[in-house]
Scaffold this motif. Structure first.
Motif, PDB file in Angstrom:
ATOM      1  N   UNK B  28       0.856  -1.197   0.000  1.00  0.00           N
ATOM      2  CA  UNK B  28       0.000   0.000   0.000  1.00  0.00           C
ATOM      3  C   UNK B  28       0.884   1.236   0.000  1.00  0.00           C
ATOM      4  N   UNK B  29       0.651   2.066  -0.968  1.00  0.00           N
ATOM      5  CA  UNK B  29       1.427   3.300  -1.027  1.00  0.00           C
ATOM      6  C   UNK B  29       0.596   4.378  -1.711  1.00  0.00           C
ATOM      7  N   UNK B  30       1.020   5.605  -1.563  1.00  0.00           N
ATOM      8  CA  UNK B  30       0.362   6.766  -2.172  1.00  0.00           C
ATOM      9  C   UNK B  30       1.198   7.198  -3.370  1.00  0.00           C
ATOM     10  N   UNK B  31       0.497   7.589  -4.412  1.00  0.00           N
ATOM     11  CA  UNK B  31       1.212   8.013  -5.626  1.00  0.00           C
ATOM     12  C   UNK B  31       1.267   9.538  -5.678  1.00  0.00           C
ATOM     13  N   UNK B  32       2.441  10.032  -5.952  1.00  0.00           N
ATOM     14  CA  UNK B  32       2.629  11.475  -6.070  1.00  0.00           C
ATOM     15  C   UNK B  32       3.319  11.744  -7.409  1.00  0.00           C
ATOM     16  N   UNK B  33       2.702  12.600  -8.235  1.00  0.00           N
ATOM     17  CA  UNK B  33       3.355  13.022  -9.482  1.00  0.00           C
ATOM     18  C   UNK B  33       4.377  14.084  -9.113  1.00  0.00           C
ATOM     19  N   UNK B  34       5.574  13.748  -9.303  1.00  0.00           N
ATOM     20  CA  UNK B  34       6.652  14.554  -8.715  1.00  0.00           C
ATOM     21  C   UNK B  34       7.427  15.305  -9.790  1.00  0.00           C
ATOM     22  N   UNK B  35       7.650  16.537  -9.484  1.00  0.00           N
ATOM     23  CA  UNK B  35       8.333  17.362 -10.471  1.00  0.00           C
ATOM     24  C   UNK B  35       9.845  17.366 -10.285  1.00  0.00           C
ATOM     25  N   UNK B  36      10.275  17.430  -9.046  1.00  0.00           N
ATOM     26  CA  UNK B  36      11.715  17.572  -8.805  1.00  0.00           C
ATOM     27  C   UNK B  36      12.397  16.227  -8.819  1.00  0.00           C
ATOM     28  N   UNK B  37      12.064  15.400  -9.814  1.00  0.00           N
ATOM     29  CA  UNK B  37      12.674  14.070  -9.873  1.00  0.00           C
ATOM     30  C   UNK B  37      14.163  14.161 -10.184  1.00  0.00           C
ATOM     31  N   UNK B  38      14.537  15.281 -10.735  1.00  0.00           N
ATOM     32  CA  UNK B  38      15.967  15.486 -10.994  1.00  0.00           C
ATOM     33  C   UNK B  38      16.782  15.331  -9.714  1.00  0.00           C
ATOM     34  N   UNK B  39      16.217  15.836  -8.605  1.00  0.00           N
ATOM     35  CA  UNK B  39      16.915  15.716  -7.322  1.00  0.00           C
ATOM     36  C   UNK B  39      16.694  14.354  -6.694  1.00  0.00           C
ATOM     37  N   UNK B  40      15.461  13.853  -6.777  1.00  0.00           N
ATOM     38  CA  UNK B  40      15.103  12.618  -6.088  1.00  0.00           C
ATOM     39  C   UNK B  40      15.817  11.407  -6.692  1.00  0.00           C
ATOM     40  N   UNK B  41      16.012  11.430  -7.974  1.00  0.00           N
ATOM     41  CA  UNK B  41      16.676  10.306  -8.646  1.00  0.00           C
ATOM     42  C   UNK B  41      18.033  10.017  -8.019  1.00  0.00           C
TER      43      UNK B  41
END
Lengths: 300, 786
Positions: B28-41
């Motif tokens: 079970x998890x929540x989905x978030x459309x994420x913009x700053x994936x450049x940092x998260x990656x």
């Protein structure tokens, strides 16, 4: 599209009161409220200077010569028009909208900010152009000072945002080549990209004598990473890129990475004498704009 | 390993709960459309493996929590530490040091002594025993008496009644007594607790050797007992104590009606001066005017008393110091003083002379009455009368002396011989000094009538050695002096002459002596092969208890020939010297040792050999004669007197009793045919008063008494703990363990009997895992930040 569709009337009225004063005088064709460093066809006297060989004889102040028996050249200060180009990021990452920004995505915020600036500057008879981009240049409007140009600007801004990736460095290099005479370049972006590439592009723009303002648009969620529990992060720019993680377990690392990114960006802007303003989407853009203009006034 | 609450162990299955939660939440998890994936990656790529590992560890900890809790509640026991079945009945042997040092108060404010702490802790230990268990209680004061097992209640009762009036305790004897007692115990599980304050004198080097030997015998025992030392003596050096260490009689003898001097030594072990202490001397319990003294830190002082006691008999002289310190009982000490009449010695001079110091007994007379000879005011304990040989019968008829000395008397024959024989048989003492006039044949003949006939301790043999020519200056041609040996160390009156190492007779030169032939030396000569060894045997002192009439060598030549021998004859004693009492054959009368030697000898013969002050723990005898010390007639134990009215003879039974330290008077029986009251051992100090009750015809019984003082040796007052390493070494010799804490001892015993409970460790582990889980959770939220 009307301007009021993008900007609330209250904000619009506040924007109208603002005076945009560029920190440096830019070159312009039309006389306006901006001072020009170029001496020439203006009625406002600036100063005398001793004649040197090569000066135009017509510029000699003969009255002074008659009084002092020395040759002096009369110099005048001329007012110019501001030539401003709004460079707005419409990549996929700008579509992010957090809970605290009242449903307003970063791109919507950028739209409103750009519209405000365009309205303000057109009201001062400055020329305003627009470039939108994601991984490439997507839309381009040349600078114009006609009031009717505002509609064209707003129309271009209102186009749907793409889902493409950002390539700020590459795009800025292209933007630099598209810009004409030196003027003010206002970049509105989240700056999610390779900072060193951005830095090089900014240097390229600056080398063409453009004044650059960088409005970095961030969502509050991107700044404090308020997530907890198990979260699947889906990339807004690439559909195949997603990560399911315990949000708390990476929060500190993310914040540290963000801090590093911001630091590098600030350093790049400082190096290139680019004014960097970070705006969050939960903050009224007009307030931020007001603060910026006040800052420019002080620097003048 | 066993579980006390086995069912609760099933609670460990609760580990499935965090596991299920983990798996459930994983899907079970929540989905978030994420913009700053450049940092998260970047963040996720760098920390993915570490995050997964930490999450796995966190899951493991969360699963471990219910498992540890369940096992903690189930109370697991490691039975690997168990030596015997836990529920088996046990025999607890308590060997308790009830010496005086155990009454030291460690905490002066609360007044609690070591013994009270011991009683409290042993009561706790005994209280934890079951009804099937048995207790054997051994007190150091009576460890020689047979040990008896008892129940818990009786043991508690006896523990509460323990007193601390005993002297120094030898650790090995106490342990050995406990081990011996364990052999007879009923149960196979045997535990010995040696409870003591372990003072330094308790673990001397001899003790370590003895414990080593005991260890060998322990290893051969079918069931070896478990031995534990429970130490109650800690920080003894910090305790301030004032003690009366000794009272000595300075006078050679205490003579009735004459002043005698006593010296007491008082010691303070405190770091501060003991100021304004009140000293109270007492005579027979009657206090004298107090004195005030101050004792410097860690030092001793002496206090002297001069006192005249009029009555003959035994009297108690005591000194008490009024001071509140760590050890109160040693603030008082007493001695028993035997006040005697003047000793009457009859010197029979076999070779009298008008010249000074030329007579046979001149040196002896001076040595026996030195103060009178020197014209000093001090009383002599001995009154001497010098007579000629022919005057002896008449003198004996007129007055019975205490001692008769025959000095170089040629022969004693006829009625005189009979008189002397009867004198000795009745209890008198006879000393015979040799000389050139002696007729050996006469002396070697039997003395007394047939029924009471006796012979001298040794037959007079030939003369040995040559006399130097007095006219000539001694040179290399002069015959060498014959080497003399040491006095018998078992003859205590001569102990003050000096120890064997000091060689008190080393400067005495003997040129001639008469060979005294005893039965033992005759046997030695008969055995040619072992002649040397047997001659040494002859020279060695015979144990006084071997035979009542046995001959005892008091002093020998270096070759083993006797110089002075002694033996009982009848009720009296006969002493023979192989040399004269003047300087004819030896230089002995001119040496310093001569005076104390003959003084001690005569006082010993005259009755002052009584052991009046005894160390606690030792036995002693009381002669029935003491009850008639001031009378010449000795009261028989059974008397028949005519009734005043009827004239019939009435048998009157004389009874004896003893009273000690306020305890009820206890009847006593005479121990043997010699008519003595025998006290085999004393387990407490104090004054023992012996009474003889003789019924009289008028109905009022006549009561006469004498006394003995039993004192605790002064070593007990020197509070000094044994070094920890020494005690541990002693304990290691017999595989014992030293405890200073009763709780720890009980815990170890529980572990030994039942195994080691693990729930505490599991609880600590549980707390550790809980803390670790919290830490890990915090750590996970900070991952990558470092």
């Amino acid at each position: 599209m009307r301007i009021l569709d993008l900007i609330a009337p209250k904000d619009l009225s506040r924007v109208a009161k603002l005076q945009l004063l560029a920190r440096q005088v830019v070159e312009g064709l039309c006389s306006g409220r901006h001072r020009s460093p170029h001496k020439g066809f203006s009625v406002e006297f600036k100063e005398h200077r001793p004649y040197v060989r090569g000066d135009e004889l017509s510029d000699i102040d003969w009255k002074v010569f008659a009084k002092s028996d020395r040759l002096y050249i009369r110099e005048f200060e001329e007012d110019t028009n501001l030539r401003c180009t709004l460079v707005v990021d419409c990549s996929g990452s700008m579509r992010y909208s957090g809970d605290r920004s009242e449903g307003r995505s970063k791109y919507e915020y950028a739209q409103q900010l750009a519209a405000s600036l365009a309205y303000l500057m057109l009201g001062q008879q400055d020329t305003v152009g627009l470039i939108t981009f994601d991984d490439d240049l997507r839309g381009q409007l040349p600078p114009r000072s006609r009031p009717s140009h505002l509609r064209a600007l707003l129309t271009k801004l209102a186009e749907d945002v793409s889902r493409r990736e950002t390539d700020l460095g590459g795009v800025f290099r292209k933007v630099a080549s598209k810009l004409g005479r030196r003027g003010l370049v206002i970049i509105v972006s989240d700056a999610m990209g390779d900072v060193s590439s951005i830095s090089r592009s900014l240097a390229q723009i600056r080398s063409r004598k453009h004044e650059v303002l960088f409005f970095q648009i961030m969502d509050p969620d991107e700044i404090d990473f308020p997530f907890s529990g198990r979260i699947q992060f889906k990339d807004l720019e690439r559909a195949d890129n997603e990560h399911t993680v315990e949000a708390l377990s990476i929060r500190e690392a993310y914040l540290k990475r963000l801090s590093e990114h911001e630091t590098k960006l600030r350093d790049a802007c400082r190096t290139n004498r680019v004014d960097l303003i970070r705006l969050t989407t939960d903050r009224p853009f007009a307030d931020a704009l007001h603060e910026y203009l006040a800052l420019r006034r002080r620097l003048r | 390993m066993t579980l006390l609450n086995g069912l609760l162990a099933f609670g460990a299955l609760a580990f499935t709960v965090p596991l299920a939660i983990h798996l459930l939440f994983r899907s079970r998890f929540r989905t978030v459309d994420w913009g700053a994936m450049h940092l998260l990656d970047t963040v996720i790529r760098v920390n993915r493996r570490r995050i997964q590992l930490l999450h796995l560890l966190l899951l493991l900890m969360r699963c471990l929590l219910p498992v540890l809790l369940a096992f903690c509640l189930a109370r697991p026991i490691l039975t690997g530490f168990q030596t015997l079945p836990g529920d088996a009945p046990q025999t607890l042997i308590l060997a308790i040091d009830d010496s005086r040092s155990m009454s030291a108060r460690d905490e002066l404010e609360t007044g609690g002594s070591r013994m009270s702490r011991l009683q409290q802790e042993l009561t706790t230990i005994i209280g934890g025993l079951s009804r099937r268990d048995e207790v054997i209680l051994i007190r150091a004061s009576n460890y020689e008496s047979p040990a008896a097992s008892m129940g818990v209640q009786e043991a508690l009762k006896q523990i509460k009644s323990l007193k601390t009036e005993y002297g120094p305790v030898d650790l090995d004897r106490l342990v050995r007594a406990a081990v011996d007692a364990s052999v007879d115990s009923s149960h196979p599980q045997r535990r010995i607790i040696i409870a003591s304050d372990f003072q330094s004198q308790m673990v001397h080097s001899g003790v370590l050797d003895a414990l080593k030997r005991l260890s060998d015998s322990l290893s051969t025992m079918p069931i070896r007992p478990i031995i534990n030392f429970l130490n109650f003596g800690l920080d003894s050096d910090q305790l301030a104590n004032v003690s009366v260490d000794a009272i000595q009689i300075d006078s050679p003898a205490v003579v009735a009606g004459r002043n005698a001097r006593y010296t007491a030594r008082i010691r303070s072990s405190g770091d501060n001066p003991a100021r304004d202490l009140r000293l109270i001397w007492s005579v027979d319990g009657k206090p004298l005017p107090p004195r005030t003294i101050t004792i410097p830190p860690r030092s001793s002082i002496t206090s002297k008393l001069t006192r005249n006691i009029e009555e003959v008999g035994l009297h108690e002289i005591s000194l008490a110091v009024e001071h509140s310190d760590a050890l109160l009982p040693d603030n008082r000490r007493a001695i028993a003083v035997d006040v005697i009449r003047e000793v009457s010695v009859l010197l029979v001079d076999g070779k009298p002379s008008r010249q000074p110091l030329e007579g046979e007994t001149d040196y002896l007379a001076i040595a026996l009455s030195p103060f009178a000879f020197g014209g000093q005011d001090q009383p002599d304990a001995v009154r001497t009368s010098v007579i000629r040989e022919k005057d002896l019968p008449e003198q004996l008829e007129q007055e019975t002396p205490d001692v008769v000395v025959l000095a170089n008397v040629e022969k004693i024959e006829g009625e005189t011989r009979q008189q002397i024989a009867e004198f000795v048989t009745a209890g008198g003492s006879l000393i015979i000094f040799d000389g050139d006039r002696i007729d050996a044949k006469s002396y070697n003949a039997s003395w007394g009538s047939e029924s009471n006939a006796w012979s001298l301790p040794a037959r007079l043999g030939e003369l040995v050695g040559e006399l130097p020519d007095k006219a000539e200056v001694p040179d290399q041609d002069s015959p060498p002096a014959l080497p003399i040996g040491n006095p018998n160390p078992l003859y205590t009156p001569w102990n003050l002459l000096g120890s064997e190492e000091q060689r008190p007779f080393s400067d005495v030169e003997i040129y001639r002596y008469r060979k005294l032939i005893t039965d033992a030396s005759l046997n030695a000569e008969a055995d040619e092969e072992d002649s040397l060894a047997n001659s040494k045997t002859t020279a060695s002192p015979l144990p006084p208890t071997a035979d009542a009439n046995a001959v005892t060598n008091l002093l020998t030549m270096a070759n083993g020939d006797p110089v002075a021998i002694s033996a009982r004859r009848g009720k009296g004693r006969v002493l023979q010297f192989s040399i004269p009492c003047n300087t004819a054959w030896s230089s002995l009368p001119m040496r310093l040792v001569y005076l104390p030697m003959v003084q001690q000898l005569v006082l010993d013969l005259a009755g002052s050999r009584k052991q009046t002050t005894i160390d606690v723990g030792r036995g002693f005898t009381v002669s029935l004669d003491e009850f008639d010390a001031d009378e010449s007639q000795i009261e028989p134990s059974v008397a028949e007197t005519p009734d005043s009215e009827t004239g019939n003879l009435i048998t009157r039974q004389v009874s004896y009793s003893v009273e000690h330290a306020g305890q009820p008077e206890t009847p006593m029986e005479t121990s043997n045919e010699e008519g003595e009251l025998l006290v085999t051992s004393t387990d407490a100090g104090g004054t023992y008063i012996f009474r003889r009750t003789t019924p009289q015809k008028d109905g009022e019984p006549e009561i006469r008494s004498t006394l003995r003082v039993v004192e605790v040796p002064a070593e007990e007052s020197k509070l000094r703990d044994v070094e920890e390493a020494r005690l541990t070494a002693a304990a290691d010799l017999i595989d014992a363990k030293v405890y200073t804490n009763m709780q720890q001892l009980q815990d170890d015993d529980r572990t030994r009997r039942f195994g080691r409970e693990m729930w505490r460790w599991l609880l600590i582990g549980l707390l550790g895992v809980m803390i670790g889980e919290l830490f890990l959770q915090q750590r996970i939220s900070r991952v990558g930040a470092a």
